[in-house]
Design a protein around this motif. Structure first.
Motif, PDB file in Angstrom:
ATOM      1  N   VAL A 251     -30.060  -6.585 -20.408  1.00  0.00           N
ATOM      2  CA  VAL A 251     -28.968  -5.464 -20.688  1.00  0.00           C
ATOM      3  C   VAL A 251     -27.667  -5.885 -21.019  1.00  0.00           C
ATOM      4  CG1 VAL A 251     -28.198  -3.849 -19.549  1.00  0.00           C
ATOM      5  CG2 VAL A 251     -30.215  -3.941 -18.869  1.00  0.00           C
ATOM      6  N   LEU A 252     -27.371  -5.474 -22.302  1.00  0.00           N
ATOM      7  CA  LEU A 252     -26.108  -5.942 -23.081  1.00  0.00           C
ATOM      8  C   LEU A 252     -25.008  -4.801 -22.532  1.00  0.00           C
ATOM      9  CD1 LEU A 252     -27.383  -6.526 -26.432  1.00  0.00           C
ATOM     10  CD2 LEU A 252     -26.867  -8.299 -24.793  1.00  0.00           C
ATOM     11  N   LYS A 253     -25.415  -3.893 -22.394  1.00  0.00           N
ATOM     12  CA  LYS A 253     -24.359  -2.978 -22.023  1.00  0.00           C
ATOM     13  C   LYS A 253     -24.917  -1.504 -21.398  1.00  0.00           C
ATOM     14  CE  LYS A 253     -20.801  -3.196 -23.870  1.00  0.00           C
ATOM     15  NZ  LYS A 253     -19.715  -3.763 -23.493  1.00  0.00           N
ATOM     16  N   ALA A 261     -30.076  -2.710 -24.575  1.00  0.00           N
ATOM     17  CA  ALA A 261     -30.699  -4.045 -24.023  1.00  0.00           C
ATOM     18  C   ALA A 261     -31.411  -4.625 -25.298  1.00  0.00           C
ATOM     19  CB  ALA A 261     -31.982  -3.780 -23.073  1.00  0.00           C
ATOM     20  N   ALA A 262     -31.696  -5.950 -25.067  1.00  0.00           N
ATOM     21  CA  ALA A 262     -32.172  -6.624 -26.333  1.00  0.00           C
ATOM     22  C   ALA A 262     -33.116  -7.744 -25.895  1.00  0.00           C
ATOM     23  CB  ALA A 262     -30.826  -7.596 -27.147  1.00  0.00           C
ATOM     24  N   PHE A 263     -34.166  -8.064 -26.685  1.00  0.00           N
ATOM     25  CA  PHE A 263     -35.215  -9.103 -26.494  1.00  0.00           C
ATOM     26  C   PHE A 263     -35.211 -10.009 -27.560  1.00  0.00           C
ATOM     27  CE2 PHE A 263     -36.308  -5.020 -24.380  1.00  0.00           C
ATOM     28  CZ  PHE A 263     -36.949  -5.440 -23.217  1.00  0.00           C
ATOM     29  N   PRO A 264     -34.442 -11.019 -27.477  1.00  0.00           N
ATOM     30  CA  PRO A 264     -34.144 -11.860 -28.801  1.00  0.00           C
ATOM     31  C   PRO A 264     -35.355 -12.615 -29.180  1.00  0.00           C
ATOM     32  CG  PRO A 264     -32.479 -12.407 -27.115  1.00  0.00           C
ATOM     33  CD  PRO A 264     -33.496 -11.485 -26.612  1.00  0.00           C
ATOM     34  N   ILE A 265     -35.445 -12.613 -30.667  1.00  0.00           N
ATOM     35  CA  ILE A 265     -36.817 -13.359 -30.984  1.00  0.00           C
ATOM     36  C   ILE A 265     -36.228 -14.817 -31.385  1.00  0.00           C
ATOM     37  CG2 ILE A 265     -38.083 -13.335 -33.292  1.00  0.00           C
ATOM     38  CD1 ILE A 265     -37.488 -10.447 -33.333  1.00  0.00           C
ATOM     39  N   THR A 266     -36.985 -15.602 -30.785  1.00  0.00           N
ATOM     40  CA  THR A 266     -36.706 -17.031 -30.902  1.00  0.00           C
ATOM     41  C   THR A 266     -37.873 -18.096 -31.501  1.00  0.00           C
ATOM     42  OG1 THR A 266     -37.262 -17.407 -28.642  1.00  0.00           O
ATOM     43  CG2 THR A 266     -34.976 -16.729 -29.092  1.00  0.00           C
ATOM     44  N   GLU A 267     -37.502 -19.131 -31.532  1.00  0.00           N
ATOM     45  CA  GLU A 267     -38.704 -20.244 -31.765  1.00  0.00           C
ATOM     46  C   GLU A 267     -40.042 -20.050 -30.606  1.00  0.00           C
ATOM     47  OE1 GLU A 267     -37.451 -24.238 -32.173  1.00  0.00           O
ATOM     48  OE2 GLU A 267     -36.169 -23.783 -34.070  1.00  0.00           O
ATOM     49  N   GLU A 268     -39.455 -19.786 -29.375  1.00  0.00           N
ATOM     50  CA  GLU A 268     -40.389 -19.700 -28.444  1.00  0.00           C
ATOM     51  C   GLU A 268     -40.822 -18.235 -28.318  1.00  0.00           C
ATOM     52  OE1 GLU A 268     -37.214 -20.792 -27.724  1.00  0.00           O
ATOM     53  OE2 GLU A 268     -37.847 -22.822 -28.060  1.00  0.00           O
ATOM     54  N   ARG A 269     -40.379 -17.286 -28.774  1.00  0.00           N
ATOM     55  CA  ARG A 269     -40.740 -15.694 -28.663  1.00  0.00           C
ATOM     56  C   ARG A 269     -40.958 -15.285 -30.179  1.00  0.00           C
ATOM     57  NH1 ARG A 269     -38.459 -11.618 -24.360  1.00  0.00           N
ATOM     58  NH2 ARG A 269     -40.515 -11.157 -23.577  1.00  0.00           N
ATOM     59  N   SER A 270     -41.892 -14.882 -30.547  1.00  0.00           N
ATOM     60  CA  SER A 270     -42.210 -14.287 -31.825  1.00  0.00           C
ATOM     61  C   SER A 270     -41.936 -12.682 -31.885  1.00  0.00           C
ATOM     62  CB  SER A 270     -43.865 -14.091 -32.228  1.00  0.00           C
ATOM     63  OG  SER A 270     -44.432 -13.484 -31.419  1.00  0.00           O
ATOM     64  N   ARG A 271     -41.568 -12.196 -33.076  1.00  0.00           N
ATOM     65  CA  ARG A 271     -41.230 -10.766 -33.151  1.00  0.00           C
ATOM     66  C   ARG A 271     -42.228  -9.975 -32.556  1.00  0.00           C
ATOM     67  NH1 ARG A 271     -41.674  -6.267 -37.150  1.00  0.00           N
ATOM     68  NH2 ARG A 271     -43.205  -7.604 -38.341  1.00  0.00           N
ATOM     69  N   ARG A 323      -8.408  -8.540 -24.019  1.00  0.00           N
ATOM     70  CA  ARG A 323      -9.505  -7.784 -23.520  1.00  0.00           C
ATOM     71  C   ARG A 323     -10.746  -7.854 -24.369  1.00  0.00           C
ATOM     72  NH1 ARG A 323     -13.659  -6.525 -21.637  1.00  0.00           N
ATOM     73  NH2 ARG A 323     -13.918  -4.550 -20.327  1.00  0.00           N
ATOM     74  N   LEU A 324     -11.813  -8.926 -24.161  1.00  0.00           N
ATOM     75  CA  LEU A 324     -13.011  -9.118 -25.196  1.00  0.00           C
ATOM     76  C   LEU A 324     -14.229  -8.479 -24.589  1.00  0.00           C
ATOM     77  CD1 LEU A 324     -12.107 -12.868 -26.284  1.00  0.00           C
ATOM     78  CD2 LEU A 324     -11.872 -10.573 -27.452  1.00  0.00           C
ATOM     79  N   ASP A 325     -15.005  -8.151 -25.337  1.00  0.00           N
ATOM     80  CA  ASP A 325     -16.398  -7.728 -25.021  1.00  0.00           C
ATOM     81  C   ASP A 325     -17.375  -8.583 -25.545  1.00  0.00           C
ATOM     82  OD1 ASP A 325     -18.265  -6.507 -23.635  1.00  0.00           O
ATOM     83  OD2 ASP A 325     -18.207  -4.587 -24.962  1.00  0.00           O
ATOM     84  N   PHE A 326     -18.312  -9.246 -24.591  1.00  0.00           N
ATOM     85  CA  PHE A 326     -19.271  -9.909 -25.374  1.00  0.00           C
ATOM     86  C   PHE A 326     -20.393  -9.285 -25.692  1.00  0.00           C
ATOM     87  CE2 PHE A 326     -19.981 -14.621 -25.577  1.00  0.00           C
ATOM     88  CZ  PHE A 326     -20.944 -14.811 -26.560  1.00  0.00           C
ATOM     89  N   THR A 327     -20.954  -8.628 -26.902  1.00  0.00           N
ATOM     90  CA  THR A 327     -21.842  -7.550 -27.017  1.00  0.00           C
ATOM     91  C   THR A 327     -22.507  -7.838 -28.296  1.00  0.00           C
ATOM     92  OG1 THR A 327     -22.113  -5.188 -26.912  1.00  0.00           O
ATOM     93  CG2 THR A 327     -20.421  -6.008 -27.842  1.00  0.00           C
TER      94      THR A 327
END
Length: 389
Positions: A251-253, A261-271, A323-327
């Motif tokens: 959950v990003l925000k 929410a995000a489900f990142p695509i990585t070398e370990e997790r395909s699209r 005041r930063l937001d990581f998003t």
């Protein structure tokens, strides 16, 4: 004892957790000839669900760590030696657990089961105004000697405990930092901040399956409902957020009554895998939101609308200097939010883009081509196929 002092300092500088600190401390005292059978350390924390962490080392079973919730067994502390010491403004006490002339406490039963005969208790105050809930620590030691700990052993312990308390405090502050970052900015973002990614504009482009969920009808309900609405909103947001975490997303925000929410695509997790996880999270969220509505029978039900999309996003620090937001930002984020806004008009709870629908593990049907606000080209949208389709 100099070796033990050096070991505590080393743990304070580089040690990872309070449990290892306590068990190492107790075992080294036993090796030095002190007949300890039980050592206990309690640390309050600043946590939405945990009030205090208790660490118990016993010679018979080793270390046990437990997080005590804010609600659980509140009266137990009131009957403890430490509550008595705070009420009587004492920082050091020594009781013999079988002496009828000494005050007795429930915890003495635990000491007797371990073969202990006494209970040496100490309180250390942190007195940090910037973290007032981290008031200090309570520590107790029990020995198996019939007459209890001797004066020279108590003097040794008292010389070492300030070092132990300082090391535990450093570890607790770090754990608190990690826990607060995990709670308020998310697991992945928190780790990035701790690793030094704190400069404004610093970030990276990632490809991810995105989930945007929003409660239909909440805004109008909020205009008339009272403070109980906050408790209800928490239940709905939990129904949305927990499935995301269960499927390996983040959950990003929280945006009022909505979730990004995000489900990142990585070398370990395909699209395909990321999109399948987002789809499963969406289906579970719908089921759990319905369950919340059933629990709130008699109140206005709140439907859940969800959009799923896949694309590139910028993931990093955004905001003002102080005041930063990581998003995440980017066209894909804009697109998934505009897709969700069409759910009501399309009379469906879930809308999928072609990038997600094309790899969906469950049947989908086309909703036709639609124009999204602020996006020039029309997009073909999809939803889940139902038994009536």
């Amino acid at each position: 004892m100099a070796n033990l002092e050096n070991w505590i300092i080393e743990q304070g500088l580089r040690g990872a957790d309070v449990g290892s600190l306590l068990s190492g401390f107790a075992e080294r005292l036993v090796t030095d000839g002190m007949p300890l059978v039980r050592v206990y350390l309690a640390l309050p924390t600043v946590n939405p669900t945990i009030r205090v962490y208790t660490h118990v080392w016993t010679r018979s079973a080793g270390l046990m760590v437990e997080g005590v919730s804010h609600e659980r067994n509140e009266l137990a502390f009131d009957r403890s030696p430490f509550a008595y010491m705070m009420q009587t403004e004492q920082t050091s006490c020594h009781w013999h657990v079988d002496d009828p002339k000494d005050r007795q406490f429930d915890v003495f039963d635990d000491v007797r089961r371990e073969g202990g005969t006494d209970y040496l208790a100490r309180l250390f105050s942190f007195e940090n105004t910037s973290a007032p809930d981290l008031r200090g620590i309570g520590i107790s030691l029990s020995s198996s000697r019939p007459v209890g700990l001797q004066a020279e052993e108590i003097a040794r312990i008292d010389a070492l405990l300030p070092l132990l308390g300082l090391a535990a405090y450093r570890m607790t502050l770090f754990d608190l930092t990690v826990a607060m970052l995990d709670t308020y900015v998310g697991l992945s973002a928190g780790r990035r901040v701790l690793s030094g990614e704190i400069r404004r504009g610093f970030g990276t482009t990632v490809t991810a399956a995105l989930l945007f969920a929003d409660l239909r009808g909440f805004t109008s309900l909020a205009d008339t409902a009272g403070m109980d609405l906050i408790a209800r909103l928490d239940q709905h947001l939990e129904a949305m957020a927990d499935p995301v975490a269960e499927q390996g997303g983040e959950v990003l925000k929280f945006m009022g009554d909505g979730v990004l929410a995000a489900f990142p695509i990585t070398e370990e997790r395909s699209r395909e895998s990321a999109c399948a996880a987002a789809i499963q999270a969406a289906r579970t969220a719908l089921e759990r939101n319905d369950a919340v509505n059933r629990l709130r029978a008699g109140e206005t039900p709140l439907s859940l609308d969800i959009a799923l999309h896949c694309g590139d996003v910028f993931y990093g620090n955004i905001g003002a200097a102080g005041r930063l937001d990581f998003t995440v930002i980017g066209p894909a984020v804009n697109e998934v939010s505009r897709m969700e806004a069409l759910c009501s008009g399309l009379d469906c709870s879930v809308v999928l883009s072609d990038s997600v629908a094309s790899v969906s593990p469950v049947p989908v049907r086309s909703l036709g081509r639609h124009r999204l606000r602020g996006i020039a080209a029309e997009r073909e949208l999809f939803t889940f196929t139902t038994s009536g389709d």
